[in-house]
Design a protein around this motif. Structure first.
Motif, short mmCIF file in Angstrom:
data_model
loop_
_atom_site.label_atom_id
_atom_site.label_comp_id
_atom_site.label_asym_id
_atom_site.label_seq_id
_atom_site.Cartn_x
_atom_site.Cartn_y
_atom_site.Cartn_z
N LEU A 94 0.83 -1.21 0.00
CA LEU A 94 0.00 0.00 0.00
C LEU A 94 0.86 1.26 0.00
O LEU A 94 0.60 2.20 -0.77
N LEU A 95 1.89 1.28 0.84
CA LEU A 95 2.78 2.44 0.86
C LEU A 95 3.48 2.61 -0.49
O LEU A 95 3.65 3.74 -0.97
N GLY A 96 3.88 1.51 -1.10
CA GLY A 96 4.57 1.58 -2.38
C GLY A 96 3.73 2.20 -3.48
O GLY A 96 4.21 3.06 -4.23
N VAL A 97 2.46 1.78 -3.59
CA VAL A 97 1.61 2.35 -4.63
C VAL A 97 1.31 3.83 -4.34
O VAL A 97 1.12 4.62 -5.27
N MET A 98 1.30 4.21 -3.06
CA MET A 98 1.13 5.63 -2.72
C MET A 98 2.38 6.43 -3.07
O MET A 98 2.28 7.57 -3.54
N PHE A 99 3.57 5.85 -2.86
CA PHE A 99 4.81 6.54 -3.24
C PHE A 99 4.83 6.81 -4.74
O PHE A 99 5.24 7.90 -5.18
N LEU A 100 4.40 5.83 -5.53
CA LEU A 100 4.40 6.01 -6.98
C LEU A 100 3.35 7.03 -7.41
O LEU A 100 3.54 7.76 -8.39
N ALA A 101 2.23 7.09 -6.69
CA ALA A 101 1.22 8.12 -6.98
C ALA A 101 1.79 9.52 -6.71
O ALA A 101 1.59 10.45 -7.50
N MET A 102 2.51 9.66 -5.59
CA MET A 102 3.11 10.96 -5.28
C MET A 102 4.21 11.31 -6.28
O MET A 102 4.40 12.48 -6.61
N ALA A 103 4.92 10.30 -6.79
CA ALA A 103 5.93 10.55 -7.81
C ALA A 103 5.28 11.09 -9.09
O ALA A 103 5.81 12.01 -9.74
N GLN A 104 4.12 10.53 -9.45
CA GLN A 104 3.42 11.03 -10.64
C GLN A 104 2.94 12.47 -10.44
O GLN A 104 2.95 13.27 -11.37
N LEU A 105 2.53 12.80 -9.22
CA LEU A 105 2.12 14.19 -8.95
C LEU A 105 3.33 15.12 -9.01
O LEU A 105 3.21 16.27 -9.47
N GLN A 136 1.94 1.65 12.84
CA GLN A 136 1.19 0.98 11.78
C GLN A 136 0.00 1.83 11.32
O GLN A 136 -0.38 1.80 10.14
N VAL A 137 -0.57 2.60 12.22
CA VAL A 137 -1.67 3.49 11.87
C VAL A 137 -1.14 4.84 11.38
O VAL A 137 -1.68 5.43 10.43
N MET A 138 -0.07 5.34 12.00
CA MET A 138 0.42 6.68 11.69
C MET A 138 1.06 6.79 10.31
O MET A 138 0.86 7.78 9.59
N VAL A 139 1.85 5.78 9.91
CA VAL A 139 2.62 5.87 8.66
C VAL A 139 1.71 6.05 7.44
O VAL A 139 1.93 6.97 6.64
N PRO A 140 0.67 5.21 7.21
CA PRO A 140 -0.19 5.47 6.06
C PRO A 140 -0.93 6.80 6.16
O PRO A 140 -1.19 7.44 5.13
N CYS A 141 -1.28 7.22 7.39
CA CYS A 141 -1.94 8.52 7.55
C CYS A 141 -0.99 9.65 7.16
O CYS A 141 -1.41 10.64 6.54
N TRP A 142 0.27 9.51 7.53
CA TRP A 142 1.27 10.53 7.19
C TRP A 142 1.40 10.68 5.67
O TRP A 142 1.36 11.79 5.14
N PHE A 143 1.54 9.56 4.98
CA PHE A 143 1.71 9.64 3.52
C PHE A 143 0.39 9.97 2.82
O PHE A 143 0.40 10.50 1.71
N GLY A 144 -0.74 9.66 3.47
CA GLY A 144 -2.01 10.13 2.93
C GLY A 144 -2.09 11.65 2.95
O GLY A 144 -2.59 12.27 2.00
N SER A 145 -1.59 12.25 4.02
CA SER A 145 -1.53 13.72 4.09
C SER A 145 -0.58 14.29 3.05
O SER A 145 -0.84 15.33 2.44
N ARG A 146 0.55 13.60 2.84
CA ARG A 146 1.50 14.04 1.82
C ARG A 146 0.87 13.99 0.43
O ARG A 146 1.11 14.88 -0.40
N ILE A 159 -6.78 15.13 -4.23
CA ILE A 159 -6.88 13.68 -4.33
C ILE A 159 -6.76 13.09 -2.93
O ILE A 159 -5.81 13.38 -2.20
N THR A 160 -7.72 12.29 -2.55
CA THR A 160 -7.73 11.69 -1.21
C THR A 160 -7.98 10.19 -1.32
O THR A 160 -8.49 9.70 -2.34
N ILE A 161 -7.64 9.48 -0.25
CA ILE A 161 -7.92 8.05 -0.14
C ILE A 161 -8.65 7.83 1.17
O ILE A 161 -8.23 8.35 2.22
#
Length: 395
Positions: free
Chosen positions: A198-209, A311-321, A360-362
């Protein structure tokens, strides 16, 4: 071009294939049967037995609290495994989008951004896998070694299995220990690989942005006749080129939005269970701190609480990013030399700004927005549940 972006998920998908939730394109009947059997025995049945065990537990609050801590973790792993099985098509479509022409680039700077996102994904997998495997080894294999070498009483690594009669404990000790060891190890691998995926696909989404941000700032660089008079052929050619570039950016933004929508559809249930169970786990850990125990158990409880919080904070952090980077699009578009361009260019620019005004939000379960505000709300709810339990305990 081959696997240009999704090769960073090779290790994730290989392990998930071994665990029976990510088959090849045309899996053999043998794989389908064995994978289904493995998932049922060590994931579904594992949680069913764990649930049944609560009925046979001793009427002691500290024992009940200890069992609940691991129970929520196992329920979370079960939800991730089942989601990957039933939502596999959406995950495949997401990976296909990453390999589509829209998300590819020949520009060295843009390739560098994608490579950086891939390296970050691999780094998080290595850190998470290293810590999780080490902790699982200490929890599962070390007690067995101590039992064999020093003849110390062997305790089950996860669940007490209180439904086993005392006269049969010696008979079922090793089979039950082996079953729990395989179950908790597979659950650990589900958690590690699906969470980091999940984090990986979010990293690639942020790279596209980031790539889109770069393109928008230079969208008018195709205009080479800066001093051409209005109405001239050179001016018209520049305007046509600029319009073509801004349309490409709009299509790119739509593709990124669609990609993030697929992420939400594929991981919505997983995120919902993650946030719900995360709140319960943190609450039960805090509650267990108020009860007597050995020092080594308090050390374990401290480390476990920190890990569950991360485990809860990390995806929330990158969701904010992700929200921040998508919001930045509305500002980067005005960094180009847009004022001398034609009306059609400005109309397309305004269209892009209107779309980007909605970041864009998740979301998880269409309820939890992946953001730091949600993390704060989860921590607040955990503490509220904790104070409620303390109040009920003191009565």
């Amino acid at each position: 071009m081959g696997y240009y972006q999704i090769d960073c998920f090779k290790i994730h998908l290989t392990i998930l294939r071994i665990l029976g939730v990510w088959p090849t394109e045309n899996p053999s009947p043998c794989y389908i049967y064995l994978s289904g059997l493995f998932v049922f025995i060590f994931t579904v049945l594992y949680v069913v037995i764990y649930t049944m065990n609560f009925y046979f537990l001793p009427q002691q609050l500290e024992i009940f609290a200890e069992e609940l801590i691991f129970y929520f973790t196992n329920v979370g792993a079960l939800s991730k495994a089942l989601a990957f099985i039933f939502l596999r098509d959406k995950v495949k479509k997401m990976l296909e989008m990453l390999e589509s022409d829209m998300f590819q680039s020949d520009n060295p700077e843009e390739i560098k951004l994608i490579q950086k996102a891939k390296e970050k994904s691999s780094f998080y997998w290595k850190i998470t896998a290293g810590l999780s495997v080490s902790a699982n080894t200490v929890n599962v294999f070390l007690p067995f070694v101590v039992h064999v070498v020093f003849n110390v009483k062997l305790e089950f690594p996860v669940c007490r299995y209180s439904f086993i009669p005392e006269q049969y404990e010696a008979i079922f000790l090793y089979p039950a220990y082996l079953y729990q060891s395989i179950g908790i190890t597979s659950h650990m691998l589900y958690n590690v690989n699906i969470d980091t995926f999940l984090l990986g696909v979010m990293f690639l989404a942020m790279a596209q942005l980031d790539i889109l941000d770069r393109k928008l700032r230079k969208v008018t660089d195709v205009c080479v006749h800066t001093n051409a008079p209005s109405g001239s052929i050179d001016k018209m050619i520049d305007d046509e080129n600029a319009v073509a570039e801004i349309i490409k950016c709009i299509k790119h933004y739509d593709a990124v939005s669609e990609y993030c929508k697929l992420i939400q559809e594929a991981f919505s249930e997983i995120l919902f269970v993650l946030f719900s169970s995360g709140s319960c786990k943190i609450c039960m850990c805090l509650f267990r701190f108020t009860m007597p125990a050995e020092t080594k158990y308090f050390v374990f409880l401290t480390l476990y609480t920190v890990v569950m919080t991360l485990q809860v904070m990390v995806p929330c952090w990158f969701g904010s990013r992700l929200i921040e980077k998508s919001s930045q699009i509305t500002f980067s578009v005005y960094d180009c030399d847009w004022t001398p361009r034609c009306r059609r260019f400005k109309s397309n620019l305004r269209l892009l700004v209107e779309r980007a005004n909605r970041p864009i939000t998740i979301r998880g379960g269409k309820m939890f927005l992946l953001s730091l505000a949600t993390f704060t709300a989860i921590m607040n709810s955990s503490y509220s549940f904790f104070t409620l339990l303390r109040h009920m305990q003191s009565r």
